[in-house]
Write a protein that holds these residues in place. Sequence first.
Motif, PDB file in Angstrom:
ATOM      1  N   VAL A  88     -85.116  16.901 -19.099  1.00 61.33           N
ATOM      2  CA  VAL A  88     -85.508  18.103 -19.557  1.00 61.33           C
ATOM      3  C   VAL A  88     -84.341  18.996 -19.882  1.00 61.33           C
ATOM      4  CG1 VAL A  88     -86.644  20.476 -19.119  1.00 61.33           C
ATOM      5  CG2 VAL A  88     -87.507  18.488 -18.140  1.00 61.33           C
ATOM      6  N   ASP A  89     -84.221  19.673 -20.865  1.00 63.69           N
ATOM      7  CA  ASP A  89     -82.974  20.471 -21.450  1.00 63.69           C
ATOM      8  C   ASP A  89     -82.727  21.406 -20.106  1.00 63.69           C
ATOM      9  OD1 ASP A  89     -81.246  21.793 -23.378  1.00 63.69           O
ATOM     10  OD2 ASP A  89     -82.372  23.623 -22.649  1.00 63.69           O
ATOM     11  N   PRO A  90     -81.374  21.677 -19.885  1.00 62.05           N
ATOM     12  CA  PRO A  90     -80.876  22.443 -18.729  1.00 62.05           C
ATOM     13  C   PRO A  90     -81.763  23.783 -18.681  1.00 62.05           C
ATOM     14  CG  PRO A  90     -78.942  21.347 -19.424  1.00 62.05           C
ATOM     15  CD  PRO A  90     -80.209  21.044 -20.719  1.00 62.05           C
ATOM     16  N   LYS A  91     -81.630  24.705 -19.574  1.00 66.56           N
ATOM     17  CA  LYS A  91     -82.075  25.940 -19.605  1.00 66.56           C
ATOM     18  C   LYS A  91     -83.617  25.939 -19.520  1.00 66.56           C
ATOM     19  CE  LYS A  91     -80.200  29.153 -22.075  1.00 66.56           C
ATOM     20  NZ  LYS A  91     -79.422  30.178 -22.830  1.00 66.56           N
ATOM     21  N   SER A  92     -84.354  24.970 -20.254  1.00 62.72           N
ATOM     22  CA  SER A  92     -85.733  24.913 -19.945  1.00 62.72           C
ATOM     23  C   SER A  92     -86.127  24.454 -18.334  1.00 62.72           C
ATOM     24  CB  SER A  92     -86.371  23.713 -20.729  1.00 62.72           C
ATOM     25  OG  SER A  92     -86.244  24.315 -22.095  1.00 62.72           O
ATOM     26  N   ALA A  93     -85.214  23.475 -18.028  1.00 62.11           N
ATOM     27  CA  ALA A  93     -85.367  23.176 -16.478  1.00 62.11           C
ATOM     28  C   ALA A  93     -85.281  24.091 -15.504  1.00 62.11           C
ATOM     29  CB  ALA A  93     -84.553  22.112 -16.202  1.00 62.11           C
ATOM     30  N   ILE A  94     -84.225  25.035 -15.873  1.00 65.57           N
ATOM     31  CA  ILE A  94     -84.055  26.461 -15.039  1.00 65.57           C
ATOM     32  C   ILE A  94     -85.361  27.140 -14.970  1.00 65.57           C
ATOM     33  CG2 ILE A  94     -82.547  28.334 -14.598  1.00 65.57           C
ATOM     34  CD1 ILE A  94     -80.315  26.667 -15.198  1.00 65.57           C
ATOM     35  N   ALA A  95     -85.725  27.418 -16.107  1.00 65.53           N
ATOM     36  CA  ALA A  95     -86.927  28.384 -16.359  1.00 65.53           C
ATOM     37  C   ALA A  95     -88.242  27.636 -15.449  1.00 65.53           C
ATOM     38  CB  ALA A  95     -87.369  28.690 -17.628  1.00 65.53           C
ATOM     39  N   THR A 145     -79.518  35.190 -20.054  1.00 65.93           N
ATOM     40  CA  THR A 145     -79.178  33.702 -20.616  1.00 65.93           C
ATOM     41  C   THR A 145     -79.741  33.932 -22.187  1.00 65.93           C
ATOM     42  OG1 THR A 145     -81.681  33.423 -20.433  1.00 65.93           O
ATOM     43  CG2 THR A 145     -80.209  32.759 -18.225  1.00 65.93           C
ATOM     44  N   ARG A 146     -80.044  35.152 -22.738  1.00 70.21           N
ATOM     45  CA  ARG A 146     -80.372  35.223 -24.203  1.00 70.21           C
ATOM     46  C   ARG A 146     -78.819  35.528 -24.827  1.00 70.21           C
ATOM     47  NH1 ARG A 146     -85.638  36.750 -25.957  1.00 70.21           N
ATOM     48  NH2 ARG A 146     -87.165  37.216 -23.897  1.00 70.21           N
ATOM     49  N   LEU A 147     -77.925  35.582 -23.981  1.00 70.84           N
ATOM     50  CA  LEU A 147     -76.528  36.052 -24.650  1.00 70.84           C
ATOM     51  C   LEU A 147     -76.148  34.442 -25.298  1.00 70.84           C
ATOM     52  CD1 LEU A 147     -74.868  38.526 -21.913  1.00 70.84           C
ATOM     53  CD2 LEU A 147     -75.957  38.927 -23.888  1.00 70.84           C
ATOM     54  N   PRO A 148     -75.312  34.660 -26.103  1.00 74.29           N
ATOM     55  CA  PRO A 148     -75.092  33.402 -26.796  1.00 74.29           C
ATOM     56  C   PRO A 148     -73.862  32.421 -25.976  1.00 74.29           C
ATOM     57  CG  PRO A 148     -73.943  35.092 -28.050  1.00 74.29           C
ATOM     58  CD  PRO A 148     -74.862  35.837 -27.008  1.00 74.29           C
TER      59      PRO A 148
END
Length: 283
Positions: A38-45, A91-94
Amino acid sequence: MMQLLGYFLAACIGISLGLMGGGGSVLAVPILVYVMGVDPKSAIAMTLFIVGIVSAVGLVPHWRQGNINLKKAGIFGSATMVGAFLGAQLTRLPFITGTVQLLLFAVMMLIAAIFMIRKSGKAIAHQANEPHLEDYPAPVCRYCWLWLLTEGLGIGVLTGLVGVGGGFAIVPALVLLGKTEMKEAVGTSLVIIVMNAIAGFLGYFGQADVVFDWHLMVNFTFVASLGILLGGYSGRYFNAKQLQKGFGYFLLAVAAFILFQQRDRLPRLTTLPETTVAIAQQK
């Protein structure tokens, strides 16, 4: 095979939570990333969903034993929920990429591991199965309730950013700043973790680069919940504090693995910007 391994490790997360009362949920992110792909950002969510449900399951025996203070959970949890939602929004920040989140997560794992190793060493020294107040330093604050809210906000931000429940920091905050009895602090911390997870999870909705695999989330949560029930039943046969030390060293190894895996993605300060290189080549 990798999915079977991932679900087996999910059961191990639940067992560790049942045996030690916390800590195991931090393994959900590396399992989702490095085993389930899983992609890291998706995994954290997704981890926030898993941690919230599993913690709610683990909350049941504490509720039956009357080890929950809803008033303090509401006060502290309100601050952590605000922080968790803000952390997810950050996490929306670039510049808050999946790599940055994984690095922050690895640092949190190191802190949690060191805390568990130190606390387990003290517990073994006085041969106790339950955490004691002397495991933590004495507070030096005049307005402890204000510090409680401030720490709650900080814990919440970290929860939203990296997906950890923060139980290793919530329990001492409740004991020292909230003047809560230890058993009650452990049960109350689970309520706060659930509140954190809900707020952080909602904060990730609507983000284009976050994909929720609901099938994986539900299966992972179900297996981990079975594990926490098994761990809770088996806890009577083990000394939880002795297990914590070994688990702490295991967390150190996992954190080192994450840092090693991300070494090539770290920004290199010595690398010149492309425009500077182009100008140099023209000269």
